[in-house]
Design a protein around this motif. Structure first.
Motif, short mmCIF file in Angstrom:
data_model
loop_
_atom_site.label_atom_id
_atom_site.label_comp_id
_atom_site.label_asym_id
_atom_site.label_seq_id
_atom_site.Cartn_x
_atom_site.Cartn_y
_atom_site.Cartn_z
N PRO A 5 2.90 2.52 21.77
CA PRO A 5 3.29 1.33 21.30
C PRO A 5 2.40 0.15 21.45
CG PRO A 5 4.72 1.94 22.96
CD PRO A 5 3.78 2.87 22.78
N GLN A 45 3.62 5.01 16.99
CA GLN A 45 4.51 3.91 17.54
C GLN A 45 5.15 4.42 18.86
OE1 GLN A 45 4.69 0.47 16.87
NE2 GLN A 45 6.14 0.41 18.48
N LEU A 89 -1.05 0.58 19.40
CA LEU A 89 -0.87 0.45 17.97
C LEU A 89 -0.70 -0.97 17.49
CD1 LEU A 89 -0.58 1.49 15.51
CD2 LEU A 89 1.79 1.68 15.55
N SER A 95 5.00 6.48 12.90
CA SER A 95 6.25 6.21 13.60
C SER A 95 5.73 7.12 14.97
CB SER A 95 7.49 6.98 13.08
OG SER A 95 7.34 8.12 12.68
#
Length: 189
Positions: free
Chosen positions: A93, A89, A96, A86
């Motif tokens: 983002p 992310q 990933l 997370s």
């Protein structure tokens, strides 16, 4: 004479849930599960292990006389090692997402999925001349890479194979090619 290779994923570790692995030890409740599994493996001629803590702890329960093989190491996550997914992310983002889709992409400075596949394919090829039964304690990603190699599947299939902790891949070779005999968990819920 055939060559038998049993790849076993190390047990669940003490890593934080939903985090990229670093080098965590086995979770204490995994030890009894591995001990139950050991008799199902038979008497291997050799036991190998990834250099990772959880993998060699698993190998040590199978045999005191295991050898560490660096080719069995998990994919190198580079700067993402130990990070929560997370958090990656939130901070990266696009990187990933691209890493999840593109097997050649290496945003974290570690190893790509394509690099892992090549490493595992070379390791499997080197096992052709080993007779008897080898048990190798390794990681879900290495088992995925072995299955993709044996099946001749494209690198994009990497994310489509779910390999859980203590899963076993049973491979056989006639010295020219590998076949996948089974993939799953032996005698464990």
């Amino acid at each position: 004479m055939t060559t038998r290779l049993t790849l076993i994923c190390h047990g669940r570790t003490t890593a934080r849930p939903s985090a990229f692995p670093a080098d965590e030890p086995l979770a204490p409740d995994e030890l009894p599960k591995i001990r139950e599994l050991v008799p199902l493996l038979g008497k291997p001629d050799r036991v190998l292990s990834s250099p990772a803590h959880a993998a060699w702890q698993t190998a040590e329960l199978i045999s005191e006389n295991f050898l560490v093989d660096r080719a069995l190491a998990d994919i190198n996550y580079g700067r993402w090692s130990g990070a929560r997914i997370s958090d990656v992310q939130a901070s990266e983002p696009e990187s990933l997402a691209e890493w999840m889709e593109n097997p050649d992409f290496v945003p974290h400075g570690g190893e790509s999925h394509t690099d892992l596949l090549a490493r595992v394919a070379a390791w499997l090829e080197a096992r052709f001349s080993e007779r008897g039964h080898t048990v190798a304690s390794t990681h879900p990603n290495v088992v995925r890479a072995a299955v993709i190699t044996v099946l001749g599947a494209p690198p994009e299939a990497f994310r489509r194979i779910d390999v859980e902790h203590l899963a076993i891949a049973d491979l056989r070779s006639d010295g020219r090619r590998w076949t996948l005999r089974s993939l799953g968990r032996l005698g464990l819920p």
